[in-house]
Design a protein around this motif. Structure first.
Motif, PDB file in Angstrom:
ATOM      1  N   ILE A 142       0.863  -1.181   0.000  1.00  0.00           N
ATOM      2  CA  ILE A 142       0.000   0.000   0.000  1.00  0.00           C
ATOM      3  C   ILE A 142       0.898   1.230   0.000  1.00  0.00           C
ATOM      4  CG2 ILE A 142      -1.769   1.289   1.249  1.00  0.00           C
ATOM      5  CD1 ILE A 142      -2.701  -1.384   2.448  1.00  0.00           C
ATOM      6  N   GLN A 143       0.872   1.965  -1.091  1.00  0.00           N
ATOM      7  CA  GLN A 143       1.718   3.153  -1.213  1.00  0.00           C
ATOM      8  C   GLN A 143       0.905   4.404  -0.882  1.00  0.00           C
ATOM      9  OE1 GLN A 143       3.302   4.343  -5.126  1.00  0.00           O
ATOM     10  NE2 GLN A 143       5.268   4.732  -4.128  1.00  0.00           N
ATOM     11  N   ILE A 144       1.407   5.160   0.101  1.00  0.00           N
ATOM     12  CA  ILE A 144       0.782   6.423   0.478  1.00  0.00           C
ATOM     13  C   ILE A 144       1.279   7.507  -0.471  1.00  0.00           C
ATOM     14  CG2 ILE A 144       0.411   8.084   2.333  1.00  0.00           C
ATOM     15  CD1 ILE A 144      -0.710   5.269   2.871  1.00  0.00           C
ATOM     16  N   LEU A 145       0.364   8.236  -1.080  1.00  0.00           N
ATOM     17  CA  LEU A 145       0.719   9.281  -2.043  1.00  0.00           C
ATOM     18  C   LEU A 145       0.682  10.636  -1.344  1.00  0.00           C
ATOM     19  CD1 LEU A 145      -1.496   7.988  -4.998  1.00  0.00           C
ATOM     20  CD2 LEU A 145       0.892   7.433  -4.504  1.00  0.00           C
ATOM     21  N   ASN A 146       1.855  11.203  -1.113  1.00  0.00           N
ATOM     22  CA  ASN A 146       1.918  12.485  -0.399  1.00  0.00           C
ATOM     23  C   ASN A 146       2.579  13.593  -1.205  1.00  0.00           C
ATOM     24  OD1 ASN A 146       4.570  11.665  -0.361  1.00  0.00           O
ATOM     25  ND2 ASN A 146       4.704  11.410   1.859  1.00  0.00           N
ATOM     26  N   CYS A 190      13.603  -2.444   4.639  1.00  0.00           N
ATOM     27  CA  CYS A 190      12.593  -3.283   3.997  1.00  0.00           C
ATOM     28  C   CYS A 190      11.442  -2.467   3.421  1.00  0.00           C
ATOM     29  CB  CYS A 190      12.041  -4.289   5.006  1.00  0.00           C
ATOM     30  SG  CYS A 190      10.901  -3.551   6.211  1.00  0.00           S
ATOM     31  N   ILE A 191      10.580  -3.176   2.718  1.00  0.00           N
ATOM     32  CA  ILE A 191       9.286  -2.654   2.306  1.00  0.00           C
ATOM     33  C   ILE A 191       8.250  -3.567   2.961  1.00  0.00           C
ATOM     34  CG2 ILE A 191       9.280  -4.053   0.189  1.00  0.00           C
ATOM     35  CD1 ILE A 191       7.674  -1.876  -1.158  1.00  0.00           C
ATOM     36  N   TRP A 192       7.111  -2.989   3.361  1.00  0.00           N
ATOM     37  CA  TRP A 192       6.082  -3.784   4.031  1.00  0.00           C
ATOM     38  C   TRP A 192       5.053  -4.267   3.017  1.00  0.00           C
ATOM     39  CZ3 TRP A 192       8.860  -0.275   6.716  1.00  0.00           C
ATOM     40  CH2 TRP A 192       9.295  -0.652   7.996  1.00  0.00           C
ATOM     41  N   LEU A 193       4.734  -5.553   3.093  1.00  0.00           N
ATOM     42  CA  LEU A 193       3.823  -6.169   2.140  1.00  0.00           C
ATOM     43  C   LEU A 193       2.617  -6.787   2.832  1.00  0.00           C
ATOM     44  CD1 LEU A 193       6.439  -8.074  -0.061  1.00  0.00           C
ATOM     45  CD2 LEU A 193       5.589  -5.734  -0.363  1.00  0.00           C
ATOM     46  N   CYS A 194       1.574  -6.992   2.041  1.00  0.00           N
ATOM     47  CA  CYS A 194       0.377  -7.706   2.483  1.00  0.00           C
ATOM     48  C   CYS A 194       0.167  -8.898   1.555  1.00  0.00           C
ATOM     49  CB  CYS A 194      -0.870  -6.827   2.403  1.00  0.00           C
ATOM     50  SG  CYS A 194      -0.687  -5.153   3.017  1.00  0.00           S
ATOM     51  N   THR A 195      -0.551  -9.873   2.041  1.00  0.00           N
ATOM     52  CA  THR A 195      -1.000 -10.972   1.189  1.00  0.00           C
ATOM     53  C   THR A 195      -2.488 -10.761   0.907  1.00  0.00           C
ATOM     54  OG1 THR A 195      -1.592 -12.363   3.076  1.00  0.00           O
ATOM     55  CG2 THR A 195       0.677 -12.531   2.242  1.00  0.00           C
ATOM     56  N   THR A 196      -3.050 -11.620   0.101  1.00  0.00           N
ATOM     57  CA  THR A 196      -4.482 -11.512  -0.202  1.00  0.00           C
ATOM     58  C   THR A 196      -5.316 -11.576   1.076  1.00  0.00           C
ATOM     59  OG1 THR A 196      -4.060 -12.630  -2.312  1.00  0.00           O
ATOM     60  CG2 THR A 196      -6.347 -12.478  -1.601  1.00  0.00           C
ATOM     61  N   ASP A 197      -4.869 -12.371   2.040  1.00  0.00           N
ATOM     62  CA  ASP A 197      -5.621 -12.548   3.287  1.00  0.00           C
ATOM     63  C   ASP A 197      -5.567 -11.331   4.202  1.00  0.00           C
ATOM     64  OD1 ASP A 197      -6.323 -15.099   2.515  1.00  0.00           O
ATOM     65  OD2 ASP A 197      -4.632 -16.048   3.551  1.00  0.00           O
ATOM     66  N   THR A 198      -4.485 -10.562   4.139  1.00  0.00           N
ATOM     67  CA  THR A 198      -4.313  -9.454   5.086  1.00  0.00           C
ATOM     68  C   THR A 198      -4.494  -8.075   4.460  1.00  0.00           C
ATOM     69  OG1 THR A 198      -1.912  -9.391   4.687  1.00  0.00           O
ATOM     70  CG2 THR A 198      -2.706 -10.829   6.460  1.00  0.00           C
ATOM     71  N   LEU A 199      -4.663  -8.029   3.144  1.00  0.00           N
ATOM     72  CA  LEU A 199      -4.704  -6.738   2.448  1.00  0.00           C
ATOM     73  C   LEU A 199      -5.853  -5.849   2.914  1.00  0.00           C
ATOM     74  CD1 LEU A 199      -3.687  -4.776   0.364  1.00  0.00           C
ATOM     75  CD2 LEU A 199      -4.847  -6.098  -1.411  1.00  0.00           C
ATOM     76  N   GLN A 200      -7.048  -6.401   3.054  1.00  0.00           N
ATOM     77  CA  GLN A 200      -8.200  -5.585   3.446  1.00  0.00           C
ATOM     78  C   GLN A 200      -7.999  -4.960   4.824  1.00  0.00           C
ATOM     79  OE1 GLN A 200     -11.109  -4.924   1.442  1.00  0.00           O
ATOM     80  NE2 GLN A 200     -11.090  -3.316   3.007  1.00  0.00           N
ATOM     81  N   ASN A 201      -7.439  -5.729   5.740  1.00  0.00           N
ATOM     82  CA  ASN A 201      -7.199  -5.216   7.088  1.00  0.00           C
ATOM     83  C   ASN A 201      -6.230  -4.035   7.068  1.00  0.00           C
ATOM     84  OD1 ASN A 201      -7.236  -5.414  10.107  1.00  0.00           O
ATOM     85  ND2 ASN A 201      -5.074  -5.885   9.766  1.00  0.00           N
ATOM     86  N   TRP A 202      -5.139  -4.157   6.294  1.00  0.00           N
ATOM     87  CA  TRP A 202      -4.166  -3.067   6.230  1.00  0.00           C
ATOM     88  C   TRP A 202      -4.716  -1.879   5.443  1.00  0.00           C
ATOM     89  CZ3 TRP A 202      -0.466  -2.395   9.437  1.00  0.00           C
ATOM     90  CH2 TRP A 202       0.132  -3.495  10.062  1.00  0.00           C
ATOM     91  N   TRP A 203      -5.535  -2.136   4.446  1.00  0.00           N
ATOM     92  CA  TRP A 203      -6.172  -1.043   3.700  1.00  0.00           C
ATOM     93  C   TRP A 203      -7.056  -0.222   4.639  1.00  0.00           C
ATOM     94  CZ3 TRP A 203      -5.500   1.311  -0.780  1.00  0.00           C
ATOM     95  CH2 TRP A 203      -6.526   2.098  -1.306  1.00  0.00           C
ATOM     96  N   ASP A 204      -7.798  -0.908   5.501  1.00  0.00           N
ATOM     97  CA  ASP A 204      -8.647  -0.220   6.477  1.00  0.00           C
ATOM     98  C   ASP A 204      -7.805   0.526   7.515  1.00  0.00           C
ATOM     99  OD1 ASP A 204     -10.847  -1.263   5.187  1.00  0.00           O
ATOM    100  OD2 ASP A 204     -11.120  -2.922   6.593  1.00  0.00           O
ATOM    101  N   THR A 205      -6.641  -0.026   7.858  1.00  0.00           N
ATOM    102  CA  THR A 205      -5.756   0.623   8.830  1.00  0.00           C
ATOM    103  C   THR A 205      -5.295   1.987   8.337  1.00  0.00           C
ATOM    104  OG1 THR A 205      -4.966  -1.499   9.685  1.00  0.00           O
ATOM    105  CG2 THR A 205      -3.554   0.421  10.065  1.00  0.00           C
ATOM    106  N   PHE A 206      -5.079   2.104   7.034  1.00  0.00           N
ATOM    107  CA  PHE A 206      -4.593   3.357   6.446  1.00  0.00           C
ATOM    108  C   PHE A 206      -5.726   4.213   5.869  1.00  0.00           C
ATOM    109  CE2 PHE A 206      -0.790   0.584   6.044  1.00  0.00           C
ATOM    110  CZ  PHE A 206       0.082   1.351   6.804  1.00  0.00           C
TER     111      PHE A 206
END
Length: 216
Positions: free
Chosen positions: A6-10, A127-143
């Motif tokens: 998930i890349q934050i665009l600033n 590092c770069i932080w990654l998500c898998t298909t299982d965790t992507l929605q949770n991290w998307w909601d976090t941001f």
């Protein structure tokens, strides 16, 4: 296994595009911590000013002047309540002024622990932080508070370093060094808490193969 970032665009950090080949380096997360501390130093470290103000707020003479003998408990209650509200505000300001320092202590402790446990694991500094298909929605909601962001799907190099860890160990509290060490050890050993929030750390080369404005 599919991996996403998930890349934050600033408007400051470089935006990756489909087809870009990238190699992880000293990352923005750690750079932001150092910049935050530098900014605090340039402003003459407001923590000292806040501590002085806290001392004035809790001045003994002010406490001695409270009228206990009149048994006007309502007036006493409001005076003490005002004091507590003021001190709570001071505490919050002090915490914010020391927040970057707490993060630096945490990250340096985690890095040292990584080197002791397994130096071949990816560094949180690079590092770069990654998500898998299982965790992507949770991290998307976090941001979700970030108005501009997007999801990048990555193709990872087989020579890259990967580590799956529980982000619940990443705290920013006033822990002792031993408490930080315990959290770091569990993090790098891959130990999961009762309610794990999994994140993937990756260090190495990768290619952007797709991008999404939002997840399904």
């Amino acid at each position: 296994m599919r991996y996403f970032h998930i890349q934050i665009l600033n408007g400051i950090r470089k935006e990756w595009r489909i087809g870009d080949s990238v190699k992880t380096e000293f990352n923005n997360f750690y750079r932001d911590i150092l910049n935050g501390i530098e900014n605090i130093s340039k402003s003459n470290f407001q923590g000292k000013r806040l501590i002085k103000r806290a001392g004035e707020t809790l001045d003994v003479e002010w406490m001695d002047n409270l009228d206990y003998e009149s048994k006007n408990y309502e007036n006493l209650f409001y005076k003490v309540q005002d004091l507590l509200i003021d001190y709570e505000g001071l505490s919050n300001e002090l915490y914010k002024s020391h927040f970057q320092h707490l993060k630096l202590i945490r990250e340096d402790t985690f890095e040292q622990t990584r080197l002791e446990i397994n130096p071949l694991l990816p560094s949180r500094k690079k590092c770069i932080w990654l998500c898998t298909t299982d965790t992507l929605q949770n991290w998307w909601d976090t941001f979700k508070r970030h108005p501009k962001k997007r999801i990048l799907e990555l193709e990872l190099s087989p020579n890259g370093k990967r580590h799956i860890a529980d982000a619940e160990y990443i705290k920013t509290e006033l822990y002792s060094l031993q408490e930080w060490k315990t959290l770091a050890t569990d993090y790098w050993k891959g130990t999961k808490t009762s309610n794990p929030v999994l994140e993937v750390l990756y260090e190495g080369e990768f290619k952007i193969i797709n991008e999404y404005e939002k997840w399904k």
